[in-house]
Design an enzyme around this catalytic site. Sequence first.
Site, mmCIF file in Angstrom:
data_model
loop_
_atom_site.group_PDB
_atom_site.id
_atom_site.type_symbol
_atom_site.label_atom_id
_atom_site.label_comp_id
_atom_site.label_asym_id
_atom_site.label_seq_id
_atom_site.Cartn_x
_atom_site.Cartn_y
_atom_site.Cartn_z
ATOM 1 N N GLY A 10 0.921 -1.141 0.135
ATOM 2 C CA GLY A 10 -0.287 -0.142 -0.038
ATOM 3 C C GLY A 10 0.753 0.726 -0.022
ATOM 4 N N GLN A 11 0.191 2.293 0.138
ATOM 5 C CA GLN A 11 0.322 3.728 -0.064
ATOM 6 C C GLN A 11 1.106 3.896 1.586
ATOM 7 O OE1 GLN A 11 -0.556 8.288 -1.151
ATOM 8 N NE2 GLN A 11 -1.957 6.998 0.914
ATOM 9 N N ALA A 59 -6.883 -0.859 6.305
ATOM 10 C CA ALA A 59 -7.842 -0.057 6.385
ATOM 11 C C ALA A 59 -9.342 -0.492 5.602
ATOM 12 C CB ALA A 59 -7.742 1.530 6.475
ATOM 13 N N TYR A 60 -10.495 0.291 5.637
ATOM 14 C CA TYR A 60 -11.305 0.541 5.034
ATOM 15 C C TYR A 60 -11.700 1.750 5.003
ATOM 16 C CZ TYR A 60 -15.660 -0.240 2.207
ATOM 17 O OH TYR A 60 -17.528 -0.531 1.301
ATOM 18 N N TYR A 98 -2.262 2.512 13.094
ATOM 19 C CA TYR A 98 -2.504 3.357 12.149
ATOM 20 C C TYR A 98 -3.585 3.988 11.883
ATOM 21 C CZ TYR A 98 2.535 4.182 10.673
ATOM 22 O OH TYR A 98 3.464 3.861 10.504
ATOM 23 N N ASP A 101 -6.821 11.831 11.862
ATOM 24 C CA ASP A 101 -7.055 13.119 12.414
ATOM 25 C C ASP A 101 -8.547 13.339 11.980
ATOM 26 O OD1 ASP A 101 -7.173 13.336 9.658
ATOM 27 O OD2 ASP A 101 -6.837 14.818 8.895
ATOM 28 N N TYR A 124 -16.634 5.948 8.732
ATOM 29 C CA TYR A 124 -15.278 6.186 8.461
ATOM 30 C C TYR A 124 -14.432 6.370 9.609
ATOM 31 C CZ TYR A 124 -9.997 6.892 7.646
ATOM 32 O OH TYR A 124 -8.777 6.876 7.886
ATOM 33 N N LYS A 128 -12.610 3.894 12.818
ATOM 34 C CA LYS A 128 -11.749 3.824 13.258
ATOM 35 C C LYS A 128 -10.970 3.994 14.496
ATOM 36 C CE LYS A 128 -8.094 3.780 10.378
ATOM 37 N NZ LYS A 128 -7.112 2.366 10.137
HETATM 38 N N1 LIG Z 1 -5.208 8.674 2.699
HETATM 39 C C1 LIG Z 1 -5.335 9.068 3.948
HETATM 40 O O1 LIG Z 1 -5.200 10.479 3.877
HETATM 41 C C2 LIG Z 1 -5.274 9.351 5.394
HETATM 42 C C3 LIG Z 1 -5.361 10.040 5.983
HETATM 43 C C4 LIG Z 1 -5.450 9.116 7.348
HETATM 44 C C5 LIG Z 1 -5.179 8.057 7.910
HETATM 45 N N2 LIG Z 1 -5.045 7.159 7.037
HETATM 46 C C6 LIG Z 1 -4.810 5.903 7.287
HETATM 47 O O2 LIG Z 1 -3.816 5.571 6.782
HETATM 48 C C7 LIG Z 1 -3.379 4.045 6.373
HETATM 49 C C8 LIG Z 1 -2.582 3.364 5.309
HETATM 50 O O3 LIG Z 1 -3.178 3.570 4.279
HETATM 51 P P1 LIG Z 1 -3.247 3.980 2.773
HETATM 52 O O4 LIG Z 1 -3.290 4.774 2.036
HETATM 53 O O5 LIG Z 1 -1.347 3.493 2.828
HETATM 54 O O6 LIG Z 1 -3.534 2.400 1.724
HETATM 55 P P2 LIG Z 1 -4.132 1.482 1.118
HETATM 56 O O7 LIG Z 1 -2.540 2.227 0.111
HETATM 57 O O8 LIG Z 1 -4.856 1.341 0.603
HETATM 58 O O9 LIG Z 1 -3.498 0.455 1.686
HETATM 59 C C9 LIG Z 1 -3.990 -0.449 2.728
HETATM 60 C C10 LIG Z 1 -3.087 -1.908 2.541
HETATM 61 O O10 LIG Z 1 -3.729 -2.884 3.207
HETATM 62 C C11 LIG Z 1 -4.268 -4.350 3.109
HETATM 63 N N3 LIG Z 1 -6.336 -4.392 2.928
HETATM 64 C C12 LIG Z 1 -6.881 -3.894 2.739
HETATM 65 N N4 LIG Z 1 -7.942 -4.188 3.873
HETATM 66 C C13 LIG Z 1 -7.467 -5.183 4.109
HETATM 67 C C14 LIG Z 1 -8.086 -7.084 5.007
HETATM 68 N N5 LIG Z 1 -9.087 -6.728 5.769
HETATM 69 N N6 LIG Z 1 -6.811 -8.016 5.362
HETATM 70 C C15 LIG Z 1 -6.005 -7.495 5.496
HETATM 71 N N7 LIG Z 1 -5.029 -6.307 4.594
HETATM 72 C C16 LIG Z 1 -6.293 -5.331 3.988
HETATM 73 C C17 LIG Z 1 -5.126 -3.302 1.251
HETATM 74 O O11 LIG Z 1 -4.783 -4.154 0.512
HETATM 75 P P3 LIG Z 1 -6.001 -4.503 -1.687
HETATM 76 O O12 LIG Z 1 -5.690 -3.136 -1.691
HETATM 77 O O13 LIG Z 1 -5.157 -5.696 -1.726
HETATM 78 O O14 LIG Z 1 -6.965 -4.946 -0.178
HETATM 79 C C18 LIG Z 1 -3.652 -2.636 1.027
HETATM 80 O O15 LIG Z 1 -2.440 -3.658 0.620
HETATM 81 C C19 LIG Z 1 -5.028 3.267 7.022
HETATM 82 O O16 LIG Z 1 -4.849 3.470 7.888
HETATM 83 C C20 LIG Z 1 -5.920 4.985 7.173
HETATM 84 O O17 LIG Z 1 -7.102 5.058 7.460
HETATM 85 C C21 LIG Z 1 -5.395 7.747 5.700
#
Ligand SMILES: NC(=O)c1ccc[n+]([C@@H]2O[C@H](COP(=O)([O-])OP(=O)(O)OC[C@H]3O[C@@H](n4cnc5c(N)ncnc54)[C@H](OP(=O)(O)O)[C@@H]3O)[C@@H](O)[C@H]2O)c1
Length: 285
Positions: A10-11, A59-60, A98, A101, A124, A128
């Site tokens: 993931g990111q 995360a979802y 993780y 905000d 969401y 969280k």
């Molecule tokens: N994006 C934002 O601006 C933001 C802001 C605040 C907090 N966050 C938090 O930051 C964290 C990381 O975000 P990110 O952007 O890196 O996410 P991402 O790129 O969507 O990566 C999430 C990873 O988790 C995997 N995953 C999802 N559901 C799963 C499950 N049920 N079991 C096992 N693996 C699973 C996904 O696999 P698949 O894709 O193959 O399903 C993917 O590899 C999250 O906790 C998010 O809530 C993000």
Amino acid sequence: MKIAIIGANGQLGSDLVKELSAVHQIVEWNHADIEITDIDSVNSAVKAVSPDLIINTAAYHVVPQAEKDPNAAFAVNGTGTLNLARVSQDLSIRLLHYSTDYVFDGQKQAPYVEEDSPNPLNVYAATKLSGEQFALNYSDRSWVVRVSGIYGKVPCRAKGGNFVTTMLKLAKEKPEVRVVNDEVLTPTPTADIAKATAALIQTDAYGLYHMSSEGQVSWYEFARAIWDTMGLTTPLYPASVKDFPVTVKRPFYSVMENKALKKLGISEMNDWKSGLINFLKNQVR
Ligand SMILES: NC(=O)c1ccc[n+]([C@@H]2O[C@H](COP(=O)([O-])OP(=O)(O)OC[C@H]3O[C@@H](n4cnc5c(N)ncnc54)[C@H](OP(=O)(O)O)[C@@H]3O)[C@@H](O)[C@H]2O)c1
């Protein structure tokens, strides 16, 4: 240390793998390797590897989708984290999880510290927050790290990109771009989160942490900095959140102060502008 990273492709996960593999033994878990909503899957994956530390980035987190399917959101963000916390506790493994905000409602209009009360406005965020409580209350040796507006070289898998990549795409494809000027936060590069995480896991100071870049900015001001750094010529205009249809309630102010990290002497976070410039110069091709 042997560290298992959930969401390794993931990111955020990909930057954690990059940063931590210099010093630690890393086990990369993608979704095919572990399903966190399923306690049996968590148990067998963890027992097969026996890590010292589990880092969970899964995360979802597509916010409008979570409104439509709260059960699915809770399964990953709530139950999934509970499963990880229970298994970590049973097997004496440390856990870093993780969060976001978005647990705050934005009413404070001043940077949020870890002691401030959350008040999640949407599904969401509420799910969280439940995950935070499960991690902290079911595992004695856990960290919960709230991050904000994250962007990295590998696009967010769930959202198919991030704000920076979206702006670069819009600037190329649209005659003009409008961005909200009344939603204020602190966008943070995932590479900086990975660096500060590397420092945090060297401690045994478990608990709740804010981990965002320094300073605050509206999405419009952030876009303006992208335009200036990249020399983009497409017209960019400020807009209001009122100009766009409201699908989900969100906080319009979610700046966080890294109070607990600073108390530990961890100061890896850049200000938002140098974090952005660094990202655009080194990571965008
Ligand atoms: N994006 C934002 O601006 C933001 C802001 C605040 C907090 N966050 C938090 O930051 C964290 C990381 O975000 P990110 O952007 O890196 O996410 P991402 O790129 O969507 O990566 C999430 C990873 O988790 C995997 N995953 C999802 N559901 C799963 C499950 N049920 N079991 C096992 N693996 C699973 C996904 O696999 P698949 O894709 O193959 O399903 C993917 O590899 C999250 O906790 C998010 O809530 C993000």
